[in-house]
Scaffold this active site. Structure first.
Site, PDB file in Angstrom:
ATOM      1  N   SER A 105      31.471  19.864  36.862  1.00  0.00           N
ATOM      2  CA  SER A 105      31.732  18.551  37.454  1.00  0.00           C
ATOM      3  C   SER A 105      30.490  17.656  37.490  1.00  0.00           C
ATOM      4  CB  SER A 105      32.329  18.711  38.849  1.00  0.00           C
ATOM      5  OG  SER A 105      31.481  19.518  39.629  1.00  0.00           O
ATOM      6  N   ASP A 328      29.277  17.262  50.749  1.00  0.00           N
ATOM      7  CA  ASP A 328      29.004  17.399  49.320  1.00  0.00           C
ATOM      8  C   ASP A 328      27.583  16.926  49.015  1.00  0.00           C
ATOM      9  OD1 ASP A 328      28.875  17.420  46.577  1.00  0.00           O
ATOM     10  OD2 ASP A 328      30.686  16.214  46.244  1.00  0.00           O
ATOM     11  N   HIS A 331      27.298  16.791  44.061  1.00  0.00           N
ATOM     12  CA  HIS A 331      27.660  15.675  43.176  1.00  0.00           C
ATOM     13  C   HIS A 331      26.876  14.439  43.582  1.00  0.00           C
ATOM     14  CE1 HIS A 331      31.216  18.390  43.034  1.00  0.00           C
ATOM     15  NE2 HIS A 331      30.972  18.215  41.751  1.00  0.00           N
TER      16      HIS A 331
END
Ligand SMILES: *[C@@H]1O[C@H](CO)[C@@H](O)[C@H](O)[C@H]1NC(C)=O
Ligand SMILES: *[C@@H]1O[C@H](CO)[C@@H](O)[C@H](O)[C@H]1NC(C)=O
Length: 352
Positions: A105, A328, A331
């Site tokens: 990702s 998170d 990312h």
């Protein structure tokens, strides 16, 4: 004559060593990846409202992130100035070509950033986005340019067998998808750390040996060497450019930047200033560089690790949502740090 001649020879040799020494990363004597973040009012390069296909998990402003400083930083190499990203020029230079990001990702993060940056450069040019399982294809028909993302977290294979799901460190079936692509940009690391429910395999196979678990950095190195052998054997560098996205750092551990009481990466609004990350080198990046240096075919390291390490402020933290209700710190928000990776990709592709 003696002295100035010797000095000229010495300078010339230094120059040769600089351009050939590492085989990658240096461009005309300027290392694009060594530098610092500078505040620049003209950033960000886009607003996500201009990019209708952005994934919710990267769209931090729309997910409620209140601060905006993190959008305003430009990467400044110490030894030169970066050419400003020009999406139309990118499309013209790569007319008729296909690019494929292959990886996890973080690779998706960079692919999304690039498709936004290109679409915003030519907002009236038609585009076509097809997402089909692990393969996403973004096409600009007017330019014949395809920008693809192939989700593949390990690069090597995971095969379901009677004994369970086997991660095969010596085997690459996916290579078939990479053939015929003009520019390949790989990444892999984050999934190698997963355990428990997030671990998508039960056993690891190396050669004839099958084990429950092993040191993850060792497994990563074996897999990268399998990948390197595949590239060395299958890629013709006169037809295909191969790049590897340096390991994208996470910021789970504030002790690394000297804030032991911070809540992971939450509440960070500014990059670390200066050239060095206090937490030191990223161990996976050290392994990646070692593998790339031993290869026969030229692979360009898009060496984004250190510059991203400095961006403790760049992650969604609690503003990821849409699949990331948790904290998170891996990312990156878009607009944000991956836009810089693509500015560097743009320059790297036409310098080499
Ligand atoms: C980079 O740009 C700045 C500002 O335009 C200029 O002063 C400087 O000389 C440039 N540096 C190089 C190495 O070209
Ligand atoms: C591994 O398997 C191959 C082929 O099945 C065999 O030829 C080889 O002897 C085996 N090696 C070991 C160390 O068992």
């Amino acid at each position: 004559m003696g002295w100035s001649f010797s000095i000229s020879v010495l300078l010339f040799l230094t120059f040769l060593i600089q351009i050939h020494g590492r085989g990658f990363a240096e461009n005309y004597g300027c290392n694009l990846f060594q530098g610092s973040w500078v505040y620049d009012e003209s950033y960000p390069l886009y607003a996500t409202s201009q990019c209708p296909f952005i994934e919710k998990e990267f769209d931090c402003q729309n997910n409620g992130r209140p601060d905006k400083f993190y959008l305003k930083y430009r990467w400044q190499p110490a030894g030169c100035n970066l050419t400003r990203f020009n999406g139309e020029d990118f499309l013209r230079r790569h007319r008729g070509r296909s690019l494929m990001f292959v990886g996890d990702s973080l690779s998706l993060n960079q692919w999304q950033s690039l498709t936004c940056m290109l679409h915003i450069a030519v907002p009236l040019a038609p585009y076509n986005l097809v997402r089909n399982g692990d393969l996403s294809i973004f096409t600009f028909p007017t330019y014949g340019v395809k920008v693809m993302f192939s989700r593949n977290a390990f690069l090597v294979d995971i095969v379901s067998e009677s004994i369970g799901r086997v991660l095969k460190l010596d085997s690459i079936q996916a290579g078939q998808t990479w053939k015929g692509i003009d520019i390949l940009i790989f990444d892999s690391w984050h999934w190698w750390l997963h355990t428990g429910r997030k671990q998508p395999w039960d056993l690891i196979q190396v050669g004839n040996r099958t084990v429950r678990d092993m040191n993850r950095l060792v497994a990563y190195e074996i897999a990268l060497n399998t990948w390197a052998k595949w590239i060395d054997y299958n890629i013709d560098p006169t037809r295909t450019r191969v790049l590897f996205q340096g390991v994208s750092p996470d910021h789970q551990n504030p002790a690394q930047w000297g804030e032991p009481r911070a809540n992971f990466c939450a509440g960070q609004t500014k990059p670390i200033s200066g050239l060095r990350y206090p937490g030191g080198p990223n161990p996976a990046e050290v392994v990646l560089e070692k593998v790339l240096k031993a290869m026969q075919k030229p692979v360009y390291l898009l060496d984004i690790t250190t510059l991203s390490q400095l961006r403790i402020d760049g992650h969604p933290s609690v503003y990821g949502h849409g699949g990331h209700l948790d904290m998170d710190c891996s990312h990156w928000c878009l607009a944000g740090v991956p836009d810089t990776w693509n500015e560097l990709l743009y320059v790297s592709l036409f310098q080499n």
